[in-house]
Design a protein around this motif. Structure first.
Motif, PDB file in Angstrom:
ATOM      1  N   ARG A  67      -3.292  -6.261  -1.941  1.00 43.75           N
ATOM      2  CA  ARG A  67      -1.842  -6.394  -2.062  1.00 43.75           C
ATOM      3  C   ARG A  67      -1.150  -5.506  -1.047  1.00 43.75           C
ATOM      4  O   ARG A  67      -1.146  -5.806   0.124  1.00 43.75           O
ATOM      5  CB  ARG A  67      -1.400  -6.127  -3.490  1.00 43.75           C
ATOM      6  CG  ARG A  67      -1.923  -7.185  -4.438  1.00 43.75           C
ATOM      7  CD  ARG A  67      -1.243  -7.132  -5.776  1.00 43.75           C
ATOM      8  NE  ARG A  67      -1.794  -8.173  -6.611  1.00 43.75           N
ATOM      9  CZ  ARG A  67      -2.335  -7.956  -7.778  1.00 43.75           C
ATOM     10  NH1 ARG A  67      -2.355  -6.760  -8.288  1.00 43.75           N
ATOM     11  NH2 ARG A  67      -2.825  -8.966  -8.469  1.00 43.75           N
ATOM     12  N   ASP A  68      -0.589  -4.379  -1.433  1.00 41.82           N
ATOM     13  CA  ASP A  68       0.181  -3.549  -0.503  1.00 41.82           C
ATOM     14  C   ASP A  68      -0.477  -2.196  -0.261  1.00 41.82           C
ATOM     15  O   ASP A  68       0.195  -1.214   0.019  1.00 41.82           O
ATOM     16  CB  ASP A  68       1.605  -3.362  -1.025  1.00 41.82           C
ATOM     17  CG  ASP A  68       1.645  -2.640  -2.363  1.00 41.82           C
ATOM     18  OD1 ASP A  68       0.584  -2.529  -3.008  1.00 41.82           O
ATOM     19  OD2 ASP A  68       2.735  -2.192  -2.762  1.00 41.82           O
ATOM     20  N   CYS A  69      -1.798  -2.144  -0.350  1.00 45.62           N
ATOM     21  CA  CYS A  69      -2.497  -0.866  -0.267  1.00 45.62           C
ATOM     22  C   CYS A  69      -3.770  -0.978   0.577  1.00 45.62           C
ATOM     23  O   CYS A  69      -4.516  -1.946   0.461  1.00 45.62           O
ATOM     24  CB  CYS A  69      -2.842  -0.430  -1.684  1.00 45.62           C
ATOM     25  SG  CYS A  69      -3.434   1.233  -1.787  1.00 45.62           S
ATOM     26  N   LEU A  70      -4.011   0.019   1.440  1.00 45.12           N
ATOM     27  CA  LEU A  70      -5.251   0.118   2.212  1.00 45.12           C
ATOM     28  C   LEU A  70      -6.193   1.043   1.464  1.00 45.12           C
ATOM     29  O   LEU A  70      -5.826   2.182   1.142  1.00 45.12           O
ATOM     30  CB  LEU A  70      -4.970   0.686   3.609  1.00 45.12           C
ATOM     31  CG  LEU A  70      -6.191   0.960   4.483  1.00 45.12           C
ATOM     32  CD1 LEU A  70      -6.819  -0.363   4.939  1.00 45.12           C
ATOM     33  CD2 LEU A  70      -5.816   1.804   5.677  1.00 45.12           C
ATOM     34  N   GLN A  71      -7.380   0.561   1.164  1.00 43.89           N
ATOM     35  CA  GLN A  71      -8.389   1.354   0.452  1.00 43.89           C
ATOM     36  C   GLN A  71      -9.623   1.481   1.333  1.00 43.89           C
ATOM     37  O   GLN A  71     -10.114   0.481   1.842  1.00 43.89           O
ATOM     38  CB  GLN A  71      -8.788   0.678  -0.859  1.00 43.89           C
ATOM     39  CG  GLN A  71      -7.652   0.467  -1.811  1.00 43.89           C
ATOM     40  CD  GLN A  71      -8.061  -0.404  -2.986  1.00 43.89           C
ATOM     41  OE1 GLN A  71      -9.095  -1.064  -2.975  1.00 43.89           O
ATOM     42  NE2 GLN A  71      -7.233  -0.408  -4.014  1.00 43.89           N
ATOM     43  N   VAL A  72     -10.109   2.708   1.504  1.00 39.12           N
ATOM     44  CA  VAL A  72     -11.288   2.954   2.322  1.00 39.12           C
ATOM     45  C   VAL A  72     -12.303   3.703   1.479  1.00 39.12           C
ATOM     46  O   VAL A  72     -11.966   4.682   0.810  1.00 39.12           O
ATOM     47  CB  VAL A  72     -10.939   3.789   3.576  1.00 39.12           C
ATOM     48  CG1 VAL A  72     -12.186   4.098   4.374  1.00 39.12           C
ATOM     49  CG2 VAL A  72      -9.917   3.076   4.431  1.00 39.12           C
ATOM     50  N   SER A  73     -13.545   3.236   1.501  1.00 38.05           N
ATOM     51  CA  SER A  73     -14.636   3.984   0.878  1.00 38.05           C
ATOM     52  C   SER A  73     -15.777   4.059   1.882  1.00 38.05           C
ATOM     53  O   SER A  73     -16.124   3.072   2.520  1.00 38.05           O
ATOM     54  CB  SER A  73     -15.089   3.323  -0.426  1.00 38.05           C
ATOM     55  OG  SER A  73     -15.539   2.018  -0.191  1.00 38.05           O
ATOM     56  N   TYR A  74     -16.290   5.250   2.047  1.00 41.04           N
ATOM     57  CA  TYR A  74     -17.392   5.507   2.982  1.00 41.04           C
ATOM     58  C   TYR A  74     -18.347   6.439   2.264  1.00 41.04           C
ATOM     59  O   TYR A  74     -18.234   7.661   2.349  1.00 41.04           O
ATOM     60  CB  TYR A  74     -16.843   6.137   4.266  1.00 41.04           C
ATOM     61  CG  TYR A  74     -17.785   6.126   5.436  1.00 41.04           C
ATOM     62  CD1 TYR A  74     -18.168   4.944   6.039  1.00 41.04           C
ATOM     63  CD2 TYR A  74     -18.298   7.318   5.945  1.00 41.04           C
ATOM     64  CE1 TYR A  74     -19.021   4.928   7.119  1.00 41.04           C
ATOM     65  CE2 TYR A  74     -19.156   7.313   7.031  1.00 41.04           C
ATOM     66  CZ  TYR A  74     -19.512   6.115   7.610  1.00 41.04           C
ATOM     67  OH  TYR A  74     -20.370   6.114   8.684  1.00 41.04           O
ATOM     68  N   GLY A  75     -19.233   5.844   1.465  1.00 45.04           N
ATOM     69  CA  GLY A  75     -20.076   6.648   0.595  1.00 45.04           C
ATOM     70  C   GLY A  75     -19.210   7.232  -0.514  1.00 45.04           C
ATOM     71  O   GLY A  75     -18.465   6.519  -1.175  1.00 45.04           O
ATOM     72  N   HIS A  76     -19.267   8.559  -0.684  1.00 37.04           N
ATOM     73  CA  HIS A  76     -18.472   9.221  -1.717  1.00 37.04           C
ATOM     74  C   HIS A  76     -17.064   9.563  -1.234  1.00 37.04           C
ATOM     75  O   HIS A  76     -16.223   9.974  -2.013  1.00 37.04           O
ATOM     76  CB  HIS A  76     -19.174  10.497  -2.174  1.00 37.04           C
ATOM     77  CG  HIS A  76     -20.538  10.230  -2.721  1.00 37.04           C
ATOM     78  ND1 HIS A  76     -20.739   9.547  -3.901  1.00 37.04           N
ATOM     79  CD2 HIS A  76     -21.767  10.515  -2.244  1.00 37.04           C
ATOM     80  CE1 HIS A  76     -22.034   9.438  -4.126  1.00 37.04           C
ATOM     81  NE2 HIS A  76     -22.681  10.006  -3.140  1.00 37.04           N
ATOM     82  N   TRP A  77     -16.824   9.411   0.063  1.00 28.80           N
ATOM     83  CA  TRP A  77     -15.515   9.732   0.640  1.00 28.80           C
ATOM     84  C   TRP A  77     -14.614   8.518   0.487  1.00 28.80           C
ATOM     85  O   TRP A  77     -14.964   7.421   0.890  1.00 28.80           O
ATOM     86  CB  TRP A  77     -15.713  10.096   2.109  1.00 28.80           C
ATOM     87  CG  TRP A  77     -14.475  10.440   2.827  1.00 28.80           C
ATOM     88  CD1 TRP A  77     -13.817  11.634   2.780  1.00 28.80           C
ATOM     89  CD2 TRP A  77     -13.738   9.607   3.704  1.00 28.80           C
ATOM     90  NE1 TRP A  77     -12.712  11.583   3.576  1.00 28.80           N
ATOM     91  CE2 TRP A  77     -12.632  10.346   4.162  1.00 28.80           C
ATOM     92  CE3 TRP A  77     -13.874   8.309   4.155  1.00 28.80           C
ATOM     93  CZ2 TRP A  77     -11.696   9.830   5.034  1.00 28.80           C
ATOM     94  CZ3 TRP A  77     -12.940   7.790   5.028  1.00 28.80           C
ATOM     95  CH2 TRP A  77     -11.871   8.556   5.457  1.00 28.80           C
TER      96      TRP A  77
END
Length: 142
Positions: A67-77
């Motif tokens: 929707r209106d949000c950028l979500q980043v996951s890189y392992g636990h970060w």
């Protein structure tokens, strides 16, 4: 089948072959009704061989726009920021650089705030173009 559909189907087949995961390919190239756009990170090069030591795997690393949000996951970060916080999206050398208006906190142990974020995703041109298209009108790039 139109030429666009043929190109799209070929791109989807390439993604299936490269990732070995048809569900991941479909999530990457077929945004759903909620506006999901997702891309996995590219794990190439000598440095990526040590990432599992830090808990970073292809299965737990991705960039998503929901929707209106950028979500980043890189392992636990992990971090999340609204699309209105994105000032610029550029591609250079197979990487996508996302510049923020206000720095974001990535939940690292040392508490770094990031003014920009560079990702090496599976299809950088597609992801950058699709991300730009989802930016709110007042923040869209020319």
């Amino acid at each position: 089948m139109t030429s666009y559909n043929r190109r799209f189907a070929a791109q989807l087949r390439r993604e299936c072959r490269s990732s070995g995961d048809p569900w991941r390919a479909a999530e990457t190239h077929l945004p759903n009704q909620e506006g999901l756009l997702a891309s996995g990170f590219t794990f190439d090069g000598p440095l990526h061989s040590v990432l599992p030591l830090f808990g970073v795997y292809r299965g737990n690393s991705r960039v998503r726009v929901v929707r209106d949000c950028l979500q980043v996951s890189y392992g636990h970060w992990r971090f999340e920021t609204p699309l209105t916080n994105i000032a610029d999206v550029t591609t250079t050398g197979g990487k996508v650089c996302i510049t923020f208006r206000e720095p974001v906190h990535g939940h690292e142990p040392i508490g770094v705030r990031h003014r920009d974020f560079t990702v090496t995703v599976d299809d950088p041109e597609f992801f950058a173009r699709a991300l730009r298209a989802r930016l709110p009108r007042r923040t869209q790039l020319s």
